[in-house]
Design a protein around this motif. Structure first.
Motif, PDB file in Angstrom:
ATOM      1  N   TRP A  22      26.307  43.482  35.740  1.00 41.08           N
ATOM      2  CA  TRP A  22      25.687  44.031  36.954  1.00 41.08           C
ATOM      3  C   TRP A  22      24.202  44.286  36.734  1.00 41.08           C
ATOM      4  CZ3 TRP A  22      23.786  49.099  38.154  1.00 41.08           C
ATOM      5  CH2 TRP A  22      23.602  49.345  39.515  1.00 41.08           C
ATOM      6  N   ASN A 135      29.985  41.985  42.015  1.00 41.58           N
ATOM      7  CA  ASN A 135      30.455  43.309  42.413  1.00 41.58           C
ATOM      8  C   ASN A 135      31.947  43.407  42.679  1.00 41.58           C
ATOM      9  OD1 ASN A 135      27.851  45.063  42.891  1.00 41.58           O
ATOM     10  ND2 ASN A 135      27.387  43.040  43.730  1.00 41.58           N
ATOM     11  N   ARG A 136      32.523  42.404  43.314  1.00 43.31           N
ATOM     12  CA  ARG A 136      33.962  42.468  43.619  1.00 43.31           C
ATOM     13  C   ARG A 136      34.751  41.381  42.906  1.00 43.31           C
ATOM     14  NH1 ARG A 136      31.631  45.183  47.266  1.00 43.31           N
ATOM     15  NH2 ARG A 136      30.429  43.387  47.974  1.00 43.31           N
ATOM     16  N   MET A 139      33.107  42.680  38.236  1.00 44.91           N
ATOM     17  CA  MET A 139      33.169  44.138  38.119  1.00 44.91           C
ATOM     18  C   MET A 139      34.590  44.646  38.327  1.00 44.91           C
ATOM     19  SD  MET A 139      31.627  46.912  37.407  1.00 44.91           S
ATOM     20  CE  MET A 139      29.889  46.481  37.475  1.00 44.91           C
ATOM     21  N   LEU A 140      35.323  44.051  39.262  1.00 44.80           N
ATOM     22  CA  LEU A 140      36.715  44.460  39.466  1.00 44.80           C
ATOM     23  C   LEU A 140      37.557  44.177  38.232  1.00 44.80           C
ATOM     24  CD1 LEU A 140      36.118  44.999  42.479  1.00 44.80           C
ATOM     25  CD2 LEU A 140      38.309  43.926  42.997  1.00 44.80           C
ATOM     26  N   SER A 156      32.979  49.999  42.613  1.00 42.59           N
ATOM     27  CA  SER A 156      32.417  48.674  42.900  1.00 42.59           C
ATOM     28  C   SER A 156      31.605  48.684  44.188  1.00 42.59           C
ATOM     29  CB  SER A 156      33.533  47.621  42.972  1.00 42.59           C
ATOM     30  OG  SER A 156      34.441  47.911  44.024  1.00 42.59           O
ATOM     31  N   TYR A 192      35.910  44.395  50.292  1.00 46.83           N
ATOM     32  CA  TYR A 192      37.024  44.751  49.402  1.00 46.83           C
ATOM     33  C   TYR A 192      38.349  44.661  50.163  1.00 46.83           C
ATOM     34  CZ  TYR A 192      40.296  47.621  46.762  1.00 46.83           C
ATOM     35  OH  TYR A 192      41.416  48.070  46.112  1.00 46.83           O
TER      36      TYR A 192
END
Length: 272
Positions: A22, A135-136, A139-140, A156, A192
């Motif tokens: 990130w 991010n999704r 990161m998830l 997130s 999300y």
């Protein structure tokens, strides 16, 4: 008889890996966009400004993120959930975001677009791939190695929102950017929900890219009033998303098993 299992991830997921990716993504984008010498609020002045101010960084980030994901071996968990949410009706939230994007496009002053400018603006669609994968996606994967799904959604989405503060360093007003950060948190919640309802990040990538493109498009020339209404719809939809996101979180079984693989001896396969 020989029994086969799914190939393990090349690198065991860890939260710190997701945070490093990130931060590295933000640093890369900031460095390339700053090096262009084109302030954020001047991207829309010409096709060249748009391409070199924003497009180049997205192209480079796309390539490097694809390489990074391959080296980690995280493509599968980054792009797909094990199971779709049992409650799929909250998908109406991202559907309304799509409606707002269509409203933006309907209100765009297309007569003000040149062919070169339109071609340069298409590069902005890559933001759907890069920001969603960071991010999704990745990161998830990292967060799911240690945390429950409620924290996975919140962290997130919050990081996605905070990432927009780099725009201040590129010349955007701090007050406007703070509103953008809040709106991005709401949008991140909608994306999300879309991932959980469909079981795939791909649709969120598409919607994210189209939404950002539509927002930029309304800044060219003189947009019709419907574009202003679209922003209200987007914000309202995001707030509704906060009220229903718990339904796609409930019962989620996406926690990743990061325990070490059992040790083997010899070839690891016995023939009978």
């Amino acid at each position: 008889m020989t029994t086969t299992t799914a190939a393990p991830l090349k690198v065991r997921p860890r939260i710190w890996i997701g945070l490093v990716i990130w931060l590295a993504y933000l640093a890369l984008v900031l460095a390339i966009q700053s090096a262009s010498g084109i302030p954020y609020d001047q991207w829309g002045d010409s096709a060249g400004n748009l391409f070199f101010g924003g497009g180049v960084s997205l192209i480079v980030a796309t390539v490097l993120l694809a390489i990074t994901t391959s080296l980690l071996g995280w493509w599968r968990p980054a792009l797909f959930d094990r199971e779709r949410s049992r409650h799929r009706w909250p998908i109406f939230v991202p559907i309304l975001v799509a409606v707002a994007a269509v409203m933006n496009l309907a209100g765009t002053d297309w007569a003000s677009y040149s062919g070169a400018f339109f071609a340069a603006s298409v590069a902005l669609l890559l933001v759907g791939f890069t920001e969603e994968l960071v991010n999704r996606g990745l990161m998830l994967v990292a967060l799911r190695s240690r945390l429950g799904e409620g924290w996975v959604w919140f962290i997130s989405s919050a990081l996605f929102g905070f990432s927009h503060y780099i725009n201040v360093l590129l010349g955007a007003p701090a007050g406007d950017t703070t509103m953008q950060v809040f709106a991005a948190f709401l949008g991140g919640t909608a994306f999300y929900i879309l991932r959980r309802a469909t079981g795939s990040l791909i649709w969120a990538m598409v919607l994210h890219g189209v939404w950002d493109f539509s927002v930029f498009a309304t800044g060219v020339g003189h947009a019709a009033d419907i574009a202003a209404i679209a922003n209200v719809v987007y914000l309202f939809t995001g707030i509704v998303g906060l009220a229903v996101v718990a339904f796609v979180i409930r019962g989620a079984n996406e926690r990743l098993d990061v325990s070490p693989a059992p040790a083997t001896s010899g070839a690891g396969i016995s023939a009978g």
